[in-house]
Scaffold this motif. Structure first.
Motif, short mmCIF file in Angstrom:
data_model
loop_
_atom_site.label_atom_id
_atom_site.label_comp_id
_atom_site.label_asym_id
_atom_site.label_seq_id
_atom_site.Cartn_x
_atom_site.Cartn_y
_atom_site.Cartn_z
N TYR A 85 0.80 -1.22 0.00
CA TYR A 85 0.00 0.00 0.00
C TYR A 85 0.84 1.28 0.00
CZ TYR A 85 -4.03 -2.95 0.77
OH TYR A 85 -5.02 -3.89 0.62
N SER A 86 2.14 1.16 0.20
CA SER A 86 2.98 2.35 0.28
C SER A 86 3.30 2.91 -1.10
CB SER A 86 4.30 2.00 0.98
OG SER A 86 5.17 3.11 0.91
N PRO A 87 3.19 4.23 -1.26
CA PRO A 87 3.59 4.84 -2.52
C PRO A 87 5.10 5.12 -2.59
CG PRO A 87 2.61 6.50 -1.12
CD PRO A 87 2.52 5.19 -0.37
N MET B 299 11.11 3.35 0.43
CA MET B 299 10.75 2.59 1.62
C MET B 299 10.48 1.13 1.27
SD MET B 299 7.82 3.16 4.50
CE MET B 299 6.47 2.52 3.54
N LYS B 300 9.78 0.89 0.16
CA LYS B 300 9.52 -0.48 -0.26
C LYS B 300 10.83 -1.24 -0.44
CE LYS B 300 5.32 0.40 -2.89
NZ LYS B 300 4.56 0.00 -4.06
N ASN B 301 11.76 -0.65 -1.20
CA ASN B 301 13.02 -1.34 -1.46
C ASN B 301 13.81 -1.56 -0.19
OD1 ASN B 301 12.39 -1.54 -4.14
ND2 ASN B 301 13.80 0.02 -4.84
N PHE C 137 8.56 -1.18 -7.55
CA PHE C 137 7.43 -2.08 -7.32
C PHE C 137 6.17 -1.22 -7.27
CE2 PHE C 137 11.07 -4.26 -5.62
CZ PHE C 137 10.83 -5.61 -5.85
N ALA C 138 5.23 -1.49 -8.16
CA ALA C 138 3.97 -0.75 -8.16
C ALA C 138 3.13 -1.12 -6.94
CB ALA C 138 3.20 -1.05 -9.45
N LEU C 139 2.03 -0.41 -6.78
CA LEU C 139 1.11 -0.72 -5.69
C LEU C 139 0.60 -2.15 -5.81
CD1 LEU C 139 -1.02 2.54 -5.52
CD2 LEU C 139 0.64 1.73 -3.82
N TYR D 38 1.62 -3.38 -11.27
CA TYR D 38 0.53 -3.40 -10.30
C TYR D 38 -0.04 -4.80 -10.09
CZ TYR D 38 -4.07 -2.38 -8.31
OH TYR D 38 -5.19 -2.36 -7.52
N ASN D 39 -0.19 -5.18 -8.83
CA ASN D 39 -0.85 -6.42 -8.42
C ASN D 39 -0.16 -7.70 -8.92
OD1 ASN D 39 -2.99 -7.39 -6.82
ND2 ASN D 39 -4.15 -7.94 -8.62
N THR D 40 1.11 -7.60 -9.20
CA THR D 40 1.88 -8.79 -9.60
C THR D 40 2.16 -9.64 -8.36
OG1 THR D 40 2.86 -7.80 -11.55
CG2 THR D 40 4.15 -9.52 -10.47
N THR D 41 2.17 -10.96 -8.55
CA THR D 41 2.50 -11.90 -7.49
C THR D 41 3.79 -12.63 -7.86
OG1 THR D 41 0.17 -12.24 -6.95
CG2 THR D 41 1.71 -13.94 -6.22
N ILE D 42 4.74 -12.67 -6.93
CA ILE D 42 6.00 -13.39 -7.15
C ILE D 42 6.09 -14.48 -6.09
CG2 ILE D 42 8.50 -13.23 -7.36
CD1 ILE D 42 8.14 -10.20 -7.88
#
Length: 164
Positions: free
Chosen positions: A39-41, A45-47, A64-66, A88-92
């Motif tokens: 949820y973070s834009p 911070m994500k990385n 990484f998109a939302l 967006y919304n990719t699953t790994i």
């Protein structure tokens, strides 16, 4: 062919035995931090969370998109190069729990890769540098560098695009 290690189980299906393979504390911690990143834009911070909390290998300027969902139980098996976009919304995934076994496999995504929205990347695959994955694809096999692939089942649309 995906590169995966297989582990047979006795008794109930492998998913019922999940906490014999992964600490429930690790799973809960990872789940909380993955939800924060979803949820973070903030790309920085994500990385930081992916690298320092979840143990993933993530290159510089990777975005990484939302709503991206990385493997909750084995995120440390995910390796992504530099300047890559995960849509967006990719699953790994780095694991599969089946009825009589579970499987683990590293996911290696190269540099300068574009993964379209709503893509699922299965364990044990390698995506080469400069590859493009079309939106909504299921990546169930290796993807050659500089190729454009899409679909379910995954099909090569074009190979060897212009090199940069």
């Amino acid at each position: 062919m995906r590169k995966m290690d297989k582990y047979p189980v006795d008794g109930p299906n492998a998913l019922w035995q999940i906490y014999h393979t992964v600490s429930k504390w690790k799973a809960m911690r990872n789940f909380v931090f993955i939800q924060i990143t979803r949820y973070s834009p903030s790309l920085r911070m994500k990385n930081w969370i992916y690298r320092h909390v979840l143990g993933m290998k993530v290159g510089e300027h990777t975005a990484f998109a939302l709503m991206v969902m990385v493997d909750v139980f084995f995120p440390e098996k995910i390796h992504i190069g530099s300047n890559t976009i995960i849509g967006y919304n990719t699953t790994i995934l780095a694991h599969e729990y089946l009825t009589n076994e579970y499987r683990l496999g590293d996911v290696n995504i190269g540099s300068h890769v574009m993964v379209g929205a709503n893509t699922t990347i299965l364990p044990g695959v390698t995506i080469g540098d400069y590859a493009i994955i079309g939106a909504g694809s299921v990546v169930h096999k290796d993807v050659a560098p500089y190729s454009f692939v899409a679909g379910n089942p995954l099909q090569t649309i074009r190979e060897r695009m212009n090199e940069k």
